[in-house]
Design a protein around this motif. Sequence first.
Motif, PDB file in Angstrom:
ATOM      1  N   GLY A 226      24.384  68.395  44.353  1.00  0.00           N
ATOM      2  CA  GLY A 226      23.600  69.191  45.294  1.00  0.00           C
ATOM      3  C   GLY A 226      22.542  70.041  44.626  1.00  0.00           C
ATOM      4  O   GLY A 226      21.777  70.732  45.299  1.00  0.00           O
ATOM      5  N   TYR A 227      22.473  69.968  43.294  1.00  0.00           N
ATOM      6  CA  TYR A 227      21.503  70.754  42.529  1.00  0.00           C
ATOM      7  C   TYR A 227      20.579  69.837  41.736  1.00  0.00           C
ATOM      8  O   TYR A 227      21.000  68.764  41.277  1.00  0.00           O
ATOM      9  N   GLY A 228      19.340  70.274  41.531  1.00  0.00           N
ATOM     10  CA  GLY A 228      18.413  69.518  40.699  1.00  0.00           C
ATOM     11  C   GLY A 228      18.262  68.085  41.166  1.00  0.00           C
ATOM     12  O   GLY A 228      17.987  67.808  42.332  1.00  0.00           O
ATOM     13  N   LEU A 229      18.477  67.154  40.241  1.00  0.00           N
ATOM     14  CA  LEU A 229      18.348  65.723  40.537  1.00  0.00           C
ATOM     15  C   LEU A 229      19.697  65.058  40.781  1.00  0.00           C
ATOM     16  O   LEU A 229      19.753  63.841  40.986  1.00  0.00           O
ATOM     17  N   SER A 230      20.771  65.827  40.764  1.00  0.00           N
ATOM     18  CA  SER A 230      22.099  65.258  40.994  1.00  0.00           C
ATOM     19  C   SER A 230      22.280  64.852  42.452  1.00  0.00           C
ATOM     20  O   SER A 230      21.642  65.411  43.353  1.00  0.00           O
ATOM     21  N   ASP A 231      23.165  63.878  42.677  1.00  0.00           N
ATOM     22  CA  ASP A 231      23.496  63.465  44.041  1.00  0.00           C
ATOM     23  C   ASP A 231      24.159  64.604  44.797  1.00  0.00           C
ATOM     24  O   ASP A 231      24.680  65.567  44.202  1.00  0.00           O
ATOM     25  N   GLU A 232      24.168  64.481  46.110  1.00  0.00           N
ATOM     26  CA  GLU A 232      25.000  65.368  46.933  1.00  0.00           C
ATOM     27  C   GLU A 232      26.396  64.755  47.023  1.00  0.00           C
ATOM     28  O   GLU A 232      26.617  63.621  46.598  1.00  0.00           O
ATOM     29  N   THR A 233      27.345  65.511  47.544  1.00  0.00           N
ATOM     30  CA  THR A 233      28.706  65.018  47.651  1.00  0.00           C
ATOM     31  C   THR A 233      29.358  65.537  48.929  1.00  0.00           C
ATOM     32  O   THR A 233      28.997  66.606  49.432  1.00  0.00           O
ATOM     33  N   ASP A 234      30.311  64.771  49.435  1.00  0.00           N
ATOM     34  CA  ASP A 234      31.076  65.201  50.609  1.00  0.00           C
ATOM     35  C   ASP A 234      32.344  65.952  50.201  1.00  0.00           C
ATOM     36  O   ASP A 234      33.050  66.490  51.049  1.00  0.00           O
ATOM     37  N   LYS A 235      32.624  65.982  48.902  1.00  0.00           N
ATOM     38  CA  LYS A 235      33.836  66.627  48.409  1.00  0.00           C
ATOM     39  C   LYS A 235      33.716  68.144  48.555  1.00  0.00           C
ATOM     40  O   LYS A 235      32.658  68.720  48.274  1.00  0.00           O
ATOM     41  N   GLU A 236      34.779  68.784  48.986  1.00  0.00           N
ATOM     42  CA  GLU A 236      34.758  70.229  49.200  1.00  0.00           C
ATOM     43  C   GLU A 236      34.316  70.960  47.941  1.00  0.00           C
ATOM     44  O   GLU A 236      34.768  70.652  46.831  1.00  0.00           O
ATOM     45  N   ARG A 237      33.440  71.958  48.141  1.00  0.00           N
ATOM     46  CA  ARG A 237      32.929  72.707  46.991  1.00  0.00           C
ATOM     47  C   ARG A 237      33.846  73.879  46.656  1.00  0.00           C
ATOM     48  O   ARG A 237      33.450  75.042  46.647  1.00  0.00           O
ATOM     49  N   ILE A 238      35.093  73.529  46.374  1.00  0.00           N
ATOM     50  CA  ILE A 238      36.048  74.522  45.898  1.00  0.00           C
ATOM     51  C   ILE A 238      36.012  74.514  44.370  1.00  0.00           C
ATOM     52  O   ILE A 238      35.601  73.536  43.749  1.00  0.00           O
ATOM     53  N   THR A 239      36.425  75.613  43.778  1.00  0.00           N
ATOM     54  CA  THR A 239      36.349  75.758  42.320  1.00  0.00           C
ATOM     55  C   THR A 239      37.019  74.607  41.605  1.00  0.00           C
ATOM     56  O   THR A 239      36.492  74.072  40.614  1.00  0.00           O
ATOM     57  N   GLU A 240      38.182  74.203  42.081  1.00  0.00           N
ATOM     58  CA  GLU A 240      38.932  73.132  41.424  1.00  0.00           C
ATOM     59  C   GLU A 240      38.092  71.864  41.284  1.00  0.00           C
ATOM     60  O   GLU A 240      38.070  71.228  40.227  1.00  0.00           O
ATOM     61  N   ASN A 241      37.394  71.480  42.347  1.00  0.00           N
ATOM     62  CA  ASN A 241      36.578  70.261  42.304  1.00  0.00           C
ATOM     63  C   ASN A 241      35.347  70.434  41.424  1.00  0.00           C
ATOM     64  O   ASN A 241      34.982  69.537  40.652  1.00  0.00           O
ATOM     65  N   ILE A 242      34.686  71.581  41.532  1.00  0.00           N
ATOM     66  CA  ILE A 242      33.478  71.824  40.753  1.00  0.00           C
ATOM     67  C   ILE A 242      33.789  71.822  39.259  1.00  0.00           C
ATOM     68  O   ILE A 242      33.067  71.226  38.449  1.00  0.00           O
ATOM     69  N   VAL A 243      34.886  72.469  38.873  1.00  0.00           N
ATOM     70  CA  VAL A 243      35.287  72.528  37.465  1.00  0.00           C
ATOM     71  C   VAL A 243      35.709  71.151  36.956  1.00  0.00           C
ATOM     72  O   VAL A 243      35.361  70.754  35.835  1.00  0.00           O
ATOM     73  N   SER A 244      36.430  70.418  37.779  1.00  0.00           N
ATOM     74  CA  SER A 244      36.859  69.072  37.396  1.00  0.00           C
ATOM     75  C   SER A 244      35.659  68.158  37.168  1.00  0.00           C
ATOM     76  O   SER A 244      35.629  67.365  36.213  1.00  0.00           O
ATOM     77  N   GLU A 245      34.653  68.269  38.026  1.00  0.00           N
ATOM     78  CA  GLU A 245      33.444  67.446  37.890  1.00  0.00           C
ATOM     79  C   GLU A 245      32.660  67.816  36.632  1.00  0.00           C
ATOM     80  O   GLU A 245      32.132  66.938  35.927  1.00  0.00           O
ATOM     81  N   LEU A 246      32.582  69.102  36.350  1.00  0.00           N
ATOM     82  CA  LEU A 246      31.916  69.549  35.122  1.00  0.00           C
ATOM     83  C   LEU A 246      32.625  68.989  33.897  1.00  0.00           C
ATOM     84  O   LEU A 246      31.978  68.471  32.976  1.00  0.00           O
ATOM     85  N   HIS A 247      33.931  69.066  33.907  1.00  0.00           N
ATOM     86  CA  HIS A 247      34.720  68.549  32.778  1.00  0.00           C
ATOM     87  C   HIS A 247      34.502  67.051  32.594  1.00  0.00           C
ATOM     88  O   HIS A 247      34.311  66.569  31.469  1.00  0.00           O
ATOM     89  N   GLU A 248      34.482  66.325  33.706  1.00  0.00           N
ATOM     90  CA  GLU A 248      34.286  64.874  33.623  1.00  0.00           C
ATOM     91  C   GLU A 248      32.902  64.548  33.065  1.00  0.00           C
ATOM     92  O   GLU A 248      32.752  63.634  32.248  1.00  0.00           O
ATOM     93  N   ALA A 249      31.881  65.311  33.472  1.00  0.00           N
ATOM     94  CA  ALA A 249      30.525  65.075  32.971  1.00  0.00           C
ATOM     95  C   ALA A 249      30.459  65.290  31.467  1.00  0.00           C
ATOM     96  O   ALA A 249      29.859  64.490  30.730  1.00  0.00           O
ATOM     97  N   LEU A 250      31.079  66.358  30.992  1.00  0.00           N
ATOM     98  CA  LEU A 250      31.062  66.653  29.555  1.00  0.00           C
ATOM     99  C   LEU A 250      31.858  65.621  28.765  1.00  0.00           C
ATOM    100  O   LEU A 250      31.490  65.264  27.638  1.00  0.00           O
ATOM    101  N   GLN A 251      32.945  65.137  29.356  1.00  0.00           N
ATOM    102  CA  GLN A 251      33.729  64.094  28.694  1.00  0.00           C
ATOM    103  C   GLN A 251      32.916  62.809  28.549  1.00  0.00           C
ATOM    104  O   GLN A 251      33.001  62.120  27.532  1.00  0.00           O
ATOM    105  N   GLN A 252      32.110  62.516  29.577  1.00  0.00           N
ATOM    106  CA  GLN A 252      31.265  61.322  29.519  1.00  0.00           C
ATOM    107  C   GLN A 252      30.271  61.404  28.359  1.00  0.00           C
ATOM    108  O   GLN A 252      29.851  60.389  27.806  1.00  0.00           O
ATOM    109  N   LEU A 253      29.914  62.624  27.987  1.00  0.00           N
ATOM    110  CA  LEU A 253      28.936  62.843  26.919  1.00  0.00           C
ATOM    111  C   LEU A 253      29.613  63.134  25.577  1.00  0.00           C
ATOM    112  O   LEU A 253      28.942  63.476  24.601  1.00  0.00           O
ATOM    113  N   ASP A 254      30.945  63.025  25.546  1.00  0.00           N
ATOM    114  CA  ASP A 254      31.725  63.296  24.331  1.00  0.00           C
ATOM    115  C   ASP A 254      31.516  64.723  23.823  1.00  0.00           C
ATOM    116  O   ASP A 254      31.468  64.975  22.613  1.00  0.00           O
TER     117      ASP A 254
END
Length: 313
Positions: free
Chosen positions: A102-130
């Motif tokens: 929902g920010y910048g050039l990133s896609d939007e999402t239907d997933k609830e914007r609760i802290t748990e989901n936002i933090v999990s997504e951030l972690h997954e993005a960083l893991q993808q980049l090692d």
Amino acid sequence: MKKTLTIIGKIIAVLAIVIVLFLAIVFLVNIVCNKMEQGKIESYGQFVTVDGKNMNVFIQGEGEETVVLLPGYGTAAPALDFKLLIDELSPFYKVVVVEPFGYGLSDETDKERITENIVSELHEALQQLDIDEFTLMGHSIAGIYGLDYVNKYPNEVSAFVGLDSSVPTLSEKEIGSSIIGTLKLLKKAGLARLQVKLGEDPYAALPYDDKTKEQMSILIHKNMYNPSQLNEAENMYANFRAAENLSFPKNLPVIFFIQADHKVTERWIPEHKKQIKDSVHGKVMTFEGDHYLYRTKAKEIVENFRAYMDEIK
């Protein structure tokens, strides 16, 4: 009396027609502008796949140590908005800006914007980049998400830096569904664009280049009041409440760069000091400026951050 009522009726009819025409013009102008601007958006950064969607990540600098930047709520184009700070950090660090859904050039999402989901997504993005060891530097609401992150993934974060970051004890007010519905209508009707046009340009007096300013303006119109950000706003109060019982790990270096004079509450500085009262390496530094300190105090922030990191080594 009858003649007077007839005149009043005609005036009301004319006003109604003018209002309808005005709203129709605003609506059509918004549609045309959206289509034109869509073709002007220039890519920056790279996409990583998170939860089956594209999340945009911008990287600058080749330092041995990594700084991950997280935006405050509603920042239309985080990687561009942070540019002045990135330019000061990148000679010394590898700087990574993650643009949430929902920010910048990133896609939007239907997933609830609760802290748990936002933090999990951030972690997954960083893991993808090692990226598994870094300083987490966050603005505003990122203080809430960052607090959760350092508790869930303590072995990844080497330090936390708050840029006028939010504190759980100073909660945002609960936003009701009626307000969310109104904002959706403003967006759909094109009145959100008019709102931006009539408002003050936050970047006008700042030293961003013209191209960056243009892109940020386009992305403000694209992302303002989008479904992901509105859902985040709706969940904001609950996210603050969920963080009330969290604290920074005692041995985690934590430094806050915050406003010296908060316009809404006198508790801004005391509550930040409370967050680090048990920290071995906790520090609060104040600057004269508004909530977006990193736009006007980027050089000072980086100088003091580097000095602080040297002190605790």
